[in-house]
Design an enzyme around this catalytic site. Structure first.
Site, PDB file in Angstrom:
ATOM      1  N   HIS A 222       0.820  -1.210   0.000  1.00 36.53           N
ATOM      2  CA  HIS A 222       0.000   0.000   0.000  1.00 36.53           C
ATOM      3  C   HIS A 222       0.852   1.257   0.000  1.00 36.53           C
ATOM      4  O   HIS A 222       1.902   1.315   0.621  1.00 36.53           O
ATOM      5  CB  HIS A 222      -0.987   0.026   1.162  1.00 36.53           C
ATOM      6  CG  HIS A 222      -0.414  -0.207   2.511  1.00 36.53           C
ATOM      7  ND1 HIS A 222      -1.136  -0.014   3.652  1.00 36.53           N
ATOM      8  CD2 HIS A 222       0.797  -0.652   2.913  1.00 36.53           C
ATOM      9  CE1 HIS A 222      -0.396  -0.319   4.684  1.00 36.53           C
ATOM     10  NE2 HIS A 222       0.781  -0.710   4.272  1.00 36.53           N
ATOM     11  N   ASN A 223       0.391   2.268  -0.706  1.00 37.12           N
ATOM     12  CA  ASN A 223       1.004   3.602  -0.730  1.00 37.12           C
ATOM     13  C   ASN A 223       2.362   3.646  -1.419  1.00 37.12           C
ATOM     14  O   ASN A 223       3.056   4.659  -1.329  1.00 37.12           O
ATOM     15  CB  ASN A 223       1.150   4.166   0.692  1.00 37.12           C
ATOM     16  CG  ASN A 223      -0.182   4.303   1.400  1.00 37.12           C
ATOM     17  OD1 ASN A 223      -0.772   3.312   1.800  1.00 37.12           O
ATOM     18  ND2 ASN A 223      -0.675   5.508   1.521  1.00 37.12           N
TER      19      ASN A 223
END
Lengths: 327, 327, 327
Positions: A222-223
Site C-alpha cells: 500500500h502507498n
C-alpha cells in the site's frame, strides 16, 4: 507466410551475406535451428552455435568477426537483439488479436471500459473501475473497486490489483484492521506479469507510473509508487509507502523496506535487501543489506576464507605473545 | 458526509487547536493534503509536511511540539495513528458492504456457509467446506474440499486454501505422490492477503489460529501451525510441519525450515532464514541463517571491510616473520 | 472401512508386534493419535511420542529399538515412511475422484483434451492447448494458447502456464515489448503446486520435463528447461534461459540467474542465489552467491565473530608496532 533473406534485410535495414533468396517462414533459437527458420546471435556465449545451426538465416551484429565459414545466410545489422525484437513485433502485429469483453468475464455495471479493450474469461472488474483504451486483462485477474487502469496496459493472468493494504493496529486482544480506503492507479503502457499483487492505499493511491514493467509474483504494498519505465524481475517485494524512482532496474527476489526512497536509474541486484534511501541517480546496489556491488563481490570472495582468517588471527596472537616474552 | 473538527474531536476524544468549525469530508495523506480533508501525523519523518499541508484538519499526538505556526486546524490526541484507524473504521462501517453468495461463485452443495457471508464472483468453495458467519471470500479464491474457515475471516483474491502439501517419495524411476488427506483449519478473525497459499496437511490439519494476519504471496506448507495474533508480511515461506508461536511478527520474504518451533512473541526480520528452534519468548532474529540483530548489523558493517582485513592479516603475518628473523 | 493390524501388515509386507486384531479406520499423526487410528514413526525426533500415542497401530522401522513398553500395536516394516505413503496411496485410490470437464471451466474449442482428464470450475484452457490423458487441472489455473500438457499432470489452483516471458528492449522513450511467440511444454507425470508461474518462451519452448515436481509460488521464466524428476520447493525463482539438470533438489526461495546450466543431481539449499554454471553431478550448494555448504556454515559461524576479529586485528597491529619500536 514466407519471406526471403533480402525482404527481411530490407524491413530492418540490414545487409545480406550469402543467399539473398534464402527462404524463411518461422523463428528458431540458434541452438535449435532448422531449415526455413531465422535465428539471431546477440549473446557472445552463443557464438559457437552459428557454425552448426541449421537455420537458413541468422541475424548478426555488423562487428562480429567469424573465424570459420558458415552454411547459413547472414543478415548483418547494427543490433541483432533489437532487430529480432522488431521482426517479432511485425510478426505479432500480423497475428489475430483477442478483443472485446468475454461473456465469461465479470465487469461491474459501474466500471468504465475504453475502446479496443480485451477482458478475458474469469477476469473480475470491480465497481467504478476505469480501464483505458487498448488495455488487455487476462484470465483470473482481479481489479478491486475504484482502481484506475490506463491505456495500453497489459495485466497477465492471476494478478490482483487493489486488494487491501496490510494495515493492522495492535490492541490487548489482537489486531484491529485499519480500513484501506485508497485506490491503485496504473498508468499507460504498464505491463504486469502473472500472479503479481499491487495493494490499494490506506488513503490516497498506490501508483505504478507510465511504462513500468513488472514481472510475475511481485508484491507492491500500500502507498508505494514506482517511477516511469522502471522494470522489476519476478518475486520482488516492496513494503509499504516506498517510492522507487524512474528508469530503475530491480533483479529478482529483491526486497525493499517500507518508507524509503530509491533515486532514478538505480540498479538493484537480485536478492538484494534495500533498507534505506539511496544516495543518487545511477547507483548500483546488491546484497542484504545492499551495498556497492564491487565491495559485495570482493567481500563474498573473502567470506569463503573466513574460517582460515579466524585461525590465522589466533595464530598471530600466539606468535606475538611469544615475541613479547622473548623480547 | 461532512463533519466539523469539533465533531471529529468528540468522536475520538481529542482536543481542537484552531477552528472548531473547520469542515472535512474526506481523508488525505498529509503530504497530499487538500481543502476539506483530514490528515494525520504519526511518523516523525513526516513532521515538515504539517507546515505546508493544505488539509483542513490534522490529527497529531498531544506531545508533539511545533516550531512554526500552522494554517490547518489541529486535533490533539494521545495516539494519532490509533485515532485515524478508529476514524477509518467508523468511515468504513458507514460504507455499503457486499454480502451474499454471488451467482458467479461456485459453492459445492455439501459446503456449509454461515450468516452474513460474502462470496465473490469466481470464488471456488469445495465439497464439505465450512465457512463461519461474517467471513468474506474475494474473487478467485480456491478453498479445496474439507477445509474449515472460521468466523469473520477475510481471504483476498487469488489465495489458495488446501491445495496438496508437497510430499513425494523417491523411487528408482521418479517420485511417487504421497496423498495429502488432511485439511486446513482457518480460525476466527484471520485475514489472508492476495495470492497466498496454505497447503492441506498430509494427515491431520494445517492450522492458522485466531487473529492471525497473513499478507500477500505467502507460502504455508502442509502440517504447519501459526499461533494466535501472529502477523506475517508478504512473500514469507514456511516449510512443512513448522510451528510458529502466538504474537510473532515476521518480516517480508523471510523463510523457515521444516519441523522447527518458533516461540511466542518472536520477531523475525525481513529476508531472514530461520533454520532451528528459537530459544524463548521475545527473541529477535535476522539474517540467513538468522542471528541476533545487534550482531547481524555489526557483522554486516564489518563485512564491507573484509577485503581490507584480509590484506591486513597478510601484512601482519609478514611483519611478524620479519620480527622473528631480526629478533 | 475398517482393517485389522494383520490385514494392514499383509498389504505392506510388515510384521505385527502386539494385537493382530487391533482395528483401525483412519490415519493420524503420532503426536495427535487416537483410538482406531494408524500412525507412523519415521523421523527420530518424534520417537518419544510412541510411548504416549493413543493411536491403535503404529508403523515403525524394523531396526528401531524401543526402551520402554508401548500400549499400541506395532507393525514393523523396512521403511515406515514408504509404507505409510503406500497405505495413503491405497486409501486415496479408494476415494472417489473428480473427473470430466466442469461446465464452469472455459475450454477453447480448438483445445485437445485427453481421456480421464479433470478440469475444474474456473480453469481456463486457451486455443490449441493439448492436455494428455489422466491430467488434473484445478480451479483458476490459466493455460495460455498453444501450450502442451502431458499425461498424468496435476496443476494446482491459480497456477499460470504460458504467460508472456519478461522481454523488453529499451529505447529513448521507454521499453518496447519483445513478443513472446514460443510455448510451454509440460511433460508427463509433472505436478505443479498452487499459484506457480511458468512463462512461455520468446521463441521455441520452455520445458518442464517428465516427473518434475514444483511446489507453490515458483517462477520459471521464458526459455528455461527443468530436467526429469527434479523437485523444487516453494517460492524458487529461475531467470530466463536457465537449464536445470535431472534429479536436482532445490530448497525454498532459492534463485537462479539467467542463462546458466545446473548439472544433474545438484542439491541447492533454501534461499541460495546461484549465479553461474555448476561444476558437475552431485554438487551441493548454499548461500548467495552459492558455495559449498561446509564452507558456508563454517563461514556463517565465524561471521558472528567478525566485529571481534576486526578489533583483534587492530589490537595486533598496535602491538606489532610496539614490538618494532622496542626491538
Amino acid at each position: 507466410m514466407e519471406f526471403t533473406a533480402k525482404q527481411i534485410a530490407d524491413m530492418i535495414g540490414g545487409r545480406v551475406e550469402g543467399d539473398e533468396q534464402a527462404k524463411i517462414n518461422t523463428f528458431a533459437k540458434i541452438e535449435e535451428g532448422k531449415k526455413g527458420a531465422i535465428s539471431f546471435l546477440s549473446n557472445p556465449k552463443y557464438t559457437p552455435y552459428i557454425y552448426e545451426t541449421e537455420s537458413s538465416v541468422v541475424l548478426i551484429n555488423e562487428d562480429v568477426e567469424l573465424t570459420q565459414p558458415v552454411s547459413c545466410t547472414l543478415i548483418r545489422v547494427k543490433n541483432a537483439y533489437e532487430s529480432v525484437a522488431k521482426l517479432l513485433q511485425l510478426y505479432a502485429s500480423m497475428m489475430p488479436k483477442k478483443t472485446g469483453i468475454d461473456p465469461l468475464a465479470f465487469v461491474s455495471k459501474s466500471a468504465k471500459i475504453g475502446e479496443n479493450v480485451y477482458i478475458a474469461p474469469f477476469a473480475y472488474i470491480g465497481d467504478n473501475v476505469t480501464i483505458g483504451d487498448g488495455s488487455r486483462i487476462f484470465p483470473h485477474v482481479t481489479i478491486y473497486d475504484g482502481c484506475k487502469i490506463g491505456k495500453n496496459v497489459t495485466i497477465h493472468a492471476g494478478s490482483v490489483i487493489g486488494a487491501d493494504g496490510f494495515g493492522f493496529a495492535p490492541n490487548q486482544e489482537g489486531y484491529e484492521k485499519i480500513p484501506q480506503i485508497g485506490i491503485v492507479i496504473i498508468e499507460d503502457d504498464v505491463e504486469i506479469g502473472a500472479n503479481t499483487c499491487v495493494d490499494r492505499s490506506t488513503m490516497g493511491q498506490t501508483v505504478i507510473h507510465k511504462g513500468v514493467k513488472l514481472d510475475n509474483l511481485i508484491q507492491v504494498a500500500h502507498n508505494c509508487e514506482i517511477g516511469e519505465n522502471t522494470v522489476m524481475s519476478a518475486q520482488v517485494g516492496l513494503a509499504g509507502s516506498t517510492k522507487i524512482g524512474a528508469w530503475c532496474m530491480v533483479g529478482g527476489q529483491a526486497g525493499f523496506s517500507g518508507h524509503i526512497h530509491i533515486a532514478d536509474k538505480t540498479f538493484i541486484g537480485a536478492q538484494s535487501g534495500v533498507i534505506s534511501n539511496t544516495k543518487g541517480n545511477g547507483e548500483q546496489l546488491i546484497g542484504s543489506p545492499a551495498i556497492d556491488p564491487k565491495i559485495f563481490f570482493k567481500a563474498a570472495a573473502v567470506t569463503k576464507r573466513l574460517p582460515d582468517m579466524y585461525k590465522e588471527l589466533a595464530a598471530l596472537r600466539k606468535e606475538i605473545e611469544e615475541l613479547k616474552k622473548t623480547k
